[in-house]
Every structure is written in C-alpha cells, then in structure tokens.
Design a protein around this motif. Structure first.
Motif, PDB file in Angstrom:
ATOM      1  N   TYR A 209      66.661  83.365  56.265  1.00 48.25           N
ATOM      2  CA  TYR A 209      65.628  82.770  55.439  1.00 48.25           C
ATOM      3  C   TYR A 209      64.420  83.701  55.470  1.00 48.25           C
ATOM      4  CZ  TYR A 209      68.310  78.423  55.557  1.00 48.25           C
ATOM      5  OH  TYR A 209      69.293  77.478  55.408  1.00 48.25           O
ATOM      6  N   ARG A 210      63.521  83.526  54.538  1.00 46.24           N
ATOM      7  CA  ARG A 210      62.309  84.341  54.543  1.00 46.24           C
ATOM      8  C   ARG A 210      61.116  83.506  54.105  1.00 46.24           C
ATOM      9  NH1 ARG A 210      63.732  88.433  49.480  1.00 46.24           N
ATOM     10  NH2 ARG A 210      63.452  86.894  47.784  1.00 46.24           N
ATOM     11  N   GLN A 211      59.958  83.950  54.571  1.00 40.86           N
ATOM     12  CA  GLN A 211      58.725  83.282  54.211  1.00 40.86           C
ATOM     13  C   GLN A 211      57.648  84.318  53.946  1.00 40.86           C
ATOM     14  OE1 GLN A 211      57.362  80.360  57.060  1.00 40.86           O
ATOM     15  NE2 GLN A 211      56.127  79.327  55.506  1.00 40.86           N
TER      16      GLN A 211
ATOM     17  N   ARG B 166      59.203  78.634  53.272  1.00 37.72           N
ATOM     18  CA  ARG B 166      60.394  79.340  53.708  1.00 37.72           C
ATOM     19  C   ARG B 166      61.533  79.053  52.741  1.00 37.72           C
ATOM     20  NH1 ARG B 166      61.900  79.116  60.021  1.00 37.72           N
ATOM     21  NH2 ARG B 166      59.680  79.656  60.010  1.00 37.72           N
TER      22      ARG B 166
ATOM     23  N   TYR C 255      63.778  85.220  58.889  1.00 36.65           N
ATOM     24  CA  TYR C 255      64.191  84.420  60.043  1.00 36.65           C
ATOM     25  C   TYR C 255      65.702  84.220  60.027  1.00 36.65           C
ATOM     26  CZ  TYR C 255      59.254  83.116  60.370  1.00 36.65           C
ATOM     27  OH  TYR C 255      57.885  83.138  60.494  1.00 36.65           O
TER      28      TYR C 255
END
Length: 125
Positions: free
Chosen positions: A37-39, A45, A94
């Motif tokens: 995942y990314r934020q 996110r 993440y």
C-alpha cells in the motif's frame, strides 16, 4: 506477533525503476495474503498491489503494466518491482500481511493483520 521488515525504496528520476522487498517473521502459522500500500502526503493510504498464497495478484489501475508483485512463500517474503516510475508514485510504501499466527498456550491459531514501518519512494525530475 508477526513483524514485517521492508527494504528498498529511495530516490529515482521519472522513468526509473526501484524494487521493494518485505520479509515477515514471528510465530507464523500461515500468510494468506501479502501486499503493498502507499500513502502520499495529504492523501489516504491506498492499495498498490497484493498477492495471495496461490500467487493470484491484484493491482491498482494506476500501476498496472508498470509494477509487478511477487512472493516467495518459503521465505515469507513479498517483492514489488516498480518500473516506469512517475512523480505521482511518490509516497511512503507499506507492506501488509494477513494470515494466522501461533499463540503460546492456544491450540487455535489467531488471525493477524500486520503492517511494516513504511519506506519512502520519491520520484523527482
């Protein structure tokens, strides 16, 4: 408790490539799914890609054709190969893993949903 340790990430120019890896450790009974995942700053996110224990994959539309997720079950490790990176890929990435863990004194494994500490990916001109 299942711990996830990420490595990789860094700085790259648009069009460049980076590779992320994430290893799970602990009293693991099973890892059913692993994913990235990314934020980005000021954003929620979001899912980037995920892979099941049977190696079925799912990608966000924004990364299809550019990113590849893979895993080595025997090593409890998931990888994310990122090619043709764009500035909009800049974010903290993440690792996530879901499955069951062995708990001392309990005969039934307990579900877990664990996250890594995050690794920064920056794509800049």
């Amino acid at each position: 408790q299942v711990h996830l340790v990420e490595s990789g990430g860094g700085l790259v120019h648009p069009g460049g490539s980076l590779s992320l890896s994430c290893e799970a450790s602990g009293n693991i009974y099973s890892i059913n799914g692993m994913g990235w995942y990314r934020q980005a700053p000021g954003k929620e996110r979001e899912l980037v890609a995920r892979v099941t224990s049977g190696h079925s994959t799912d990608y966000a539309d924004s990364v299809k054709g550019r990113f590849t997720i893979s895993r080595v079950n025997a090593m409890n490790t998931v990888y994310l190969q990122m090619n043709s990176l764009k500035p909009e890929d800049t974010a903290v990435y993440y690792c996530n893993a879901v499955g069951y863990e062995v708990v001392a004194g309990q005969s039934v494994p307990r579900p877990y949903d664990s996250w890594g500490q995050g690794t920064q990916v920056t794509v800049f001109s």
